[in-house]
Design an enzyme around this catalytic site. Structure first.
Site: not given
Length: 307
Positions: A238, A231
């Site tokens: 991103e 994560y």
């Protein structure tokens, strides 16, 4: 030859001073329920393990039943167990198929990227978008269903974490990658797609097994553990994609606009991207905390014995 007395399946549970009974019969007609001293008598026409027949049983308690409890017995409500079980089966079937489709989609992406990397090496990074984007579009559009399921109570997941992940991923996929051809040939696309799929190839089969009441310990551990390194790495990938897109949006002027007279100030889309970077890490914190709580409930530390 005397008729055989058919006994239905009877389930019971007790909590404090309350006793719960469930008789496994559907389409019940003409139920006769009564209590004589310390014995509960039940007889009814219904569909059970031996088909449509008359079923009866007698349940003996350890003590006499109080008169007020007999009055409560007369208020018993018959429920259509057949309809309820059908709805539960349909819900499980629907969720199983949804998770299966998502698992197949993300597995195809993961395997495709892995094989291409071993064959082509770093060269596979630069055409990732054109290779797997169609399947990623499909999986991420289908992920809207997951958020809807949480909102209407089909699944027990909280809505906010589902919505954060859905909006965050779709923003990266459709806005950052989808609208900017200059971003589609960058290596960061490979890492974003690979990390997304790495999470889902464990999450969706875990939910599939939950639908059929199965628990594979290895898969369960992976579902509640793999997210810990992936994560943050996914969030970092991103963020890199957003940072790399800022000069491109500034150069092309896409999604930028000028405020009306008398202000006439040009608002660049890159300004919103900078705000999004802050929201990205805030969303990571919310989802990370949610997943950590899930893992702690599943694998919480055992309380130490006090002497």
């Amino acid at each position: 030859m005397e008729n055989q007395v058919l006994t239905p399946h009877v389930y019971w549970a007790q909590r404090h001073r309350e006793l719960y009974l469930r008789v496994e019969l559907s389409d019940v007609q003409n139920p006769a329920i009564s209590i004589t001293e310390n014995v509960l008598h039940f007889k009814a026409q219904g569909h059970g393990a031996k088909g449509d027949n008359v079923y009866e049983f007698h349940l003996e308690f350890l003590d006499l039943v109080k008169p007020e409890e007999e009055e409560r017995l007369n208020k018993l409500r018959l429920e259509s167990q057949g309809s309820l079980e059908t709805l539960i089966s349909l819900r499980k079937g629907y969720l199983f198929m949804y998770n299966l489709v998502q698992f197949l989609g993300f597995s195809w992406i993961f395997v495709n990227l892995t094989v291409r990397f071993f064959i082509l090496g770093k060269e596979s990074f630069y055409d990732t978008f054109h290779t797997v984007a169609d399947i990623m579009y499909f999986c991420q559009m289908l992920a809207v269903v997951e958020t809807i399921n949480a909102a209407i109570g089909v699944i027990k997941s909280p809505v906010i974490p589902c919505l954060i992940q859905l909006l965050g991923r779709n923003f990266i996929l459709f806005i950052i990658f989808g609208t900017m051809e200059e971003m589609q040939n960058k290596a960061v696309v490979f890492f974003v797609f690979y990390l997304w799929s790495s999470i889902e190839i464990f999450r969706y089969p875990f939910y599939m097994l939950c639908c059929i009441d199965m628990d594979w310990k290895v898969l369960t551990w992976l579902r509640y553990t793999v997210w810990i390194p992936i994560y943050p790495l996914g969030c970092l990938a991103e963020a890199v994609a957003v940072i790399q897109s800022i000069p491109i949006f500034n150069e092309t002027g896409r999604f930028s606009f000028t405020l009306p007279y008398p202000v006439k100030i040009k608002v660049r889309f890159s300004f919103f991207l900078q705000i999004y970077l802050i929201m990205l890490f805030l969303g990571l914190y919310i989802n990370f905390r949610h997943l950590y709580k899930q893992r702690r409930r599943r694998y919480g530390q055992k309380k130490k014995k006090t002497h």
